[in-house]
Design an enzyme around this catalytic site. Structure first.
Site, PDB file in Angstrom:
ATOM      1  N   GLU A 134     -59.976  86.710 -50.267  1.00  0.00           N
ATOM      2  CA  GLU A 134     -60.923  87.454 -51.113  1.00  0.00           C
ATOM      3  C   GLU A 134     -60.315  87.442 -52.512  1.00  0.00           C
ATOM      4  O   GLU A 134     -59.382  88.183 -52.788  1.00  0.00           O
ATOM      5  CB  GLU A 134     -61.058  88.908 -50.616  1.00  0.00           C
ATOM      6  CG  GLU A 134     -61.585  89.060 -49.204  1.00  0.00           C
ATOM      7  CD  GLU A 134     -63.077  88.795 -49.088  1.00  0.00           C
ATOM      8  OE1 GLU A 134     -63.744  88.501 -50.101  1.00  0.00           O
ATOM      9  OE2 GLU A 134     -63.577  88.862 -47.955  1.00  0.00           O
ATOM     10  N   CYS A 156     -63.081  93.230 -58.284  1.00  0.00           N
ATOM     11  CA  CYS A 156     -63.407  91.815 -58.157  1.00  0.00           C
ATOM     12  C   CYS A 156     -64.895  91.580 -58.384  1.00  0.00           C
ATOM     13  O   CYS A 156     -65.295  90.597 -58.976  1.00  0.00           O
ATOM     14  CB  CYS A 156     -62.978  91.307 -56.795  1.00  0.00           C
ATOM     15  SG  CYS A 156     -63.554  92.370 -55.479  1.00  0.00           S
TER      16      CYS A 156
HETATM   17  P1  NAP Z   1     -52.245  89.429 -57.294  1.00  0.00           P
HETATM   18  O1  NAP Z   1     -51.216  89.367 -58.333  1.00  0.00           O
HETATM   19  O2  NAP Z   1     -52.716  88.183 -56.689  1.00  0.00           O
HETATM   20  O3  NAP Z   1     -51.707  90.457 -56.200  1.00  0.00           O
HETATM   21  C1  NAP Z   1     -52.372  90.692 -54.995  1.00  0.00           C
HETATM   22  C2  NAP Z   1     -51.353  90.699 -53.868  1.00  0.00           C
HETATM   23  O4  NAP Z   1     -50.798  89.394 -53.723  1.00  0.00           O
HETATM   24  C3  NAP Z   1     -50.172  91.614 -54.118  1.00  0.00           C
HETATM   25  O5  NAP Z   1     -49.755  92.191 -52.902  1.00  0.00           O
HETATM   26  C4  NAP Z   1     -49.114  90.667 -54.647  1.00  0.00           C
HETATM   27  O6  NAP Z   1     -47.809  91.143 -54.467  1.00  0.00           O
HETATM   28  C5  NAP Z   1     -49.374  89.459 -53.827  1.00  0.00           C
HETATM   29  N1  NAP Z   1     -48.910  88.192 -54.403  1.00  0.00           N
HETATM   30  C6  NAP Z   1     -48.762  87.881 -55.708  1.00  0.00           C
HETATM   31  N2  NAP Z   1     -48.340  86.601 -55.833  1.00  0.00           N
HETATM   32  C7  NAP Z   1     -48.203  86.113 -54.581  1.00  0.00           C
HETATM   33  C8  NAP Z   1     -47.780  84.859 -54.042  1.00  0.00           C
HETATM   34  N3  NAP Z   1     -47.438  83.856 -54.827  1.00  0.00           N
HETATM   35  N4  NAP Z   1     -47.751  84.712 -52.701  1.00  0.00           N
HETATM   36  C9  NAP Z   1     -48.126  85.711 -51.884  1.00  0.00           C
HETATM   37  N5  NAP Z   1     -48.518  86.914 -52.326  1.00  0.00           N
HETATM   38  C10 NAP Z   1     -48.568  87.120 -53.663  1.00  0.00           C
HETATM   39  O7  NAP Z   1     -53.564  90.139 -57.790  1.00  0.00           O
HETATM   40  P2  NAP Z   1     -53.754  91.159 -58.933  1.00  0.00           P
HETATM   41  O8  NAP Z   1     -53.947  90.383 -60.162  1.00  0.00           O
HETATM   42  O9  NAP Z   1     -52.757  92.216 -58.925  1.00  0.00           O
HETATM   43  O10 NAP Z   1     -55.135  91.798 -58.394  1.00  0.00           O
HETATM   44  C11 NAP Z   1     -56.322  91.565 -58.937  1.00  0.00           C
HETATM   45  C12 NAP Z   1     -57.015  90.319 -58.403  1.00  0.00           C
HETATM   46  O11 NAP Z   1     -57.498  90.563 -57.094  1.00  0.00           O
HETATM   47  C13 NAP Z   1     -58.239  89.992 -59.228  1.00  0.00           C
HETATM   48  O12 NAP Z   1     -58.374  88.621 -59.418  1.00  0.00           O
HETATM   49  C14 NAP Z   1     -59.367  90.525 -58.371  1.00  0.00           C
HETATM   50  O13 NAP Z   1     -60.620  89.979 -58.669  1.00  0.00           O
HETATM   51  C15 NAP Z   1     -58.876  90.228 -57.010  1.00  0.00           C
HETATM   52  N6  NAP Z   1     -59.558  91.062 -55.996  1.00  0.00           N
HETATM   53  C16 NAP Z   1     -60.431  90.479 -55.156  1.00  0.00           C
HETATM   54  C17 NAP Z   1     -61.121  91.239 -54.219  1.00  0.00           C
HETATM   55  C18 NAP Z   1     -62.091  90.643 -53.274  1.00  0.00           C
HETATM   56  O14 NAP Z   1     -62.412  91.278 -52.279  1.00  0.00           O
HETATM   57  N7  NAP Z   1     -62.583  89.447 -53.505  1.00  0.00           N
HETATM   58  C19 NAP Z   1     -60.887  92.621 -54.158  1.00  0.00           C
HETATM   59  C20 NAP Z   1     -59.976  93.173 -55.038  1.00  0.00           C
HETATM   60  C21 NAP Z   1     -59.314  92.373 -55.951  1.00  0.00           C
HETATM   61  P3  NAP Z   1     -46.972  91.765 -55.712  1.00  0.00           P
HETATM   62  O15 NAP Z   1     -47.698  92.979 -56.144  1.00  0.00           O
HETATM   63  O16 NAP Z   1     -45.656  92.055 -55.108  1.00  0.00           O
HETATM   64  O17 NAP Z   1     -46.943  90.679 -56.757  1.00  0.00           O
END
Ligand code: NAP
Length: 455
Positions: free
Chosen positions: A228, A262
């Protein structure tokens, strides 16, 4: 990345947590694996009972849990309370409907008898984001635990107290160890966990970069994944829309959670005959909104989730404005302590400018003026994302037809794209694959087993 609560209202560190050791991780996986052998054969009524208890505890402790969300990622307190309510309703929904979703189905076949049986598969690892720290976890945990899987959650590093609270709620509800496990872990360890035979499925909600990395790890190990990811949802306003409904939804759809959703209505695509009215009314509503402490119920504009998030939005808006976009409102950091950024309205965005292509995860309204429906559809689909979207019109047949031409996983009519336990949620294109919620959410990490009786 440190596992740490930093209050974005003050940018001060509040509490930090130690990452678990390799040995502790091994013990937790072993416990979950052993628990799975018991849980998958536990009566479904017992599994439902656990989820009902989890929901009841959340409702009872709503105020306190909401304060944790607000402390860790800055959500306005009323919205934090709504998140807890929503999350409790997800657990209740699966507790109430899960047994039906899992019922054996007899398939129509040319001869003999074919039965489709859904059975659990094992440990599911969820990698979750901070923006809805309880609800995002619930959407994965509730259907899977109901199904007989067990879950391990690596939550975002900036919401450790929420992460711990969820595990504690499961314990309080009577969950034996290993049914729900919180992992205080750096994301660099995810690839290694994906190699473990005992972990059978991976789900990530977050950015494209993190999604690609989890999908790669899952693929390498021939494991199922659900992603997602981000979105840049179109919010299409036709000339016959009810403008009161439109404005109400535009505010809630774009500024809810300070734009950090998102499915936030990131691109407002408005027919030119109503564009001026739309823009003026939106401007009037947004300017003068009360900025302040997210824990104060009268605040309308709180901080973003972190200083990094506020700086990233600043860079994205600056680059877009430098390339020629016009700022109607806002367009800069708010001059005060904390991760604040002004609610902003941008117009004149053209293909090639950063905001046209990237997701803006903050309170930035982009208004695009189009001459007709065809141009609205073309613009809506000119995106690498495909998560949600909305169409506003009093003519429902017309809106539904238009919705069918939008390349996203969800389109809401006369409503901003939201989330409800009984509505399947997920995207297409670079917004990911797989679905959460509704019966679909119980259909991902499952063995769809055929039993065929010859004849
Ligand atoms: P993010 O950096 O991707 O973080 C999300 C999760 O992934 C965190 O637990 C993070 O851990 C982990 N993570 C980061 N890099 C990783 C890697 N290389 N390998 C494995 N895990 C990893 O996301 P964000 O920027 O904080 O959150 C916002 C994003 O989420 C936006 O793009 C939003 O649109 C999307 N989102 C999508 C939905 C949906 O249902 N489609 C819902 C909510 C949010 P750490 O915190 O330890 O880095």
């Amino acid at each position: 990345m440190a596992i740490e609560t930093i209050n974005p209202f003050t940018n001060k560190s509040v509490k930090s947590f130690e990452e678990i050791s390799e040995q502790e991780l091994e013990t937790k996986i072993d416990t979950a694996h052993k628990q799975y052998a018991k849980w998958k054969d536990t009566k479904i009524e017992k599994r439902a009972e656990l989820l009902h208890k989890v929901a009841a505890i959340m409702r009872k402790r709503k105020k306190e849990l909401a304060q944790l969300i607000t402390l860790e990622m800055g959500k306005l307190i009323k919205q934090s309370e709504s998140e807890i309510e929503m999350c409790a309703s997800v657990y209740e929904y699966y507790a109430n409907n899960g047994a039906d979703f899992m019922k054996d189905k007899e398939l129509e076949v040319e001869s003999g008898k074919a039965i489709m049986k859904l059975s659990p598969i094992g440990i599911i690892l969820g990698v979750e984001p901070w923006n809805y720290p309880f609800n995002q976890v619930g959407r994965l945990a509730a259907p899977n635990i109901m199904l007989g899987n067990v879950v391990m959650i690596k939550h975002a590093s900036n919401v450790p107290q929420c992460a711990q609270a969820i595990e504690d709620i499961f314990k309080e509800a009577g969950a034996e160890e290993g049914i729900y496990t919180n992992l205080f872990l750096n994301s660099k360890h995810i690839a290694k966990i994906a190699e473990d035979d005992r972990v059978v499925g991976l789900s990530l909600t977050g950015s494209e970069k993190a999604g690609a990395s989890v999908a790669e790890a899952a693929g390498k190990n021939l494991k199922k994944s659900v992603l997602e990811l981000g979105g840049s949802d179109p919010f299409i306003v036709l000339e016959d829309a009810d403008m009161d409904v439109v404005i109400k939804n535009a505010i809630a759809g774009r500024l809810g959670n300070m734009g950090q959703a998102c499915t936030s209505s990131k691109r407002m695509i408005v027919l030119e005959s109503v564009a001026e009215e739309f823009t003026n009314r939106l401007l009037d509503k947004i300017k003068g909104m009360k900025v302040g402490d997210p824990a104060d119920a009268s605040t309308e504009v709180g901080p973003l989730s972190s200083e990094d998030a506020a700086e990233k939005i600043k860079e994205q808006v600056d680059a877009t404005v430098k390339a020629g976009a016009k700022v109607l409102l806002g367009g800069k950091r708010i001059d005060r302590e904390g991760a604040f950024y002004e609610p902003t309205i941008l117009t004149g965005i053209k293909k090639g400018m950063l905001a046209y292509h990237e997701e803006l995860f903050g309170p930035i309204v982009m208004i695009y003026k189009v001459k007709d429906e065809e141009e609205a559809i073309a613009l809506a689909n000119d995106s690498s994302f495909g998560l949600g979207g909305s169409v506003f019109s009093k003519n429902i047949d017309r809106a539904v037809l238009l919705a069918s031409k939008i390349e996203t996983g969800m389109v809401f009519i006369n409503q901003y794209t939201g989330s409800r336990p009984d509505l399947p949620f997920g995207g297409t294109k670079r917004s990911g694959y797989g679905r959460e919620l509704a019966a679909y959410g119980m259909n991902e990490f499952v063995n769809k087993k055929l039993i065929y009786v010859g004849g």
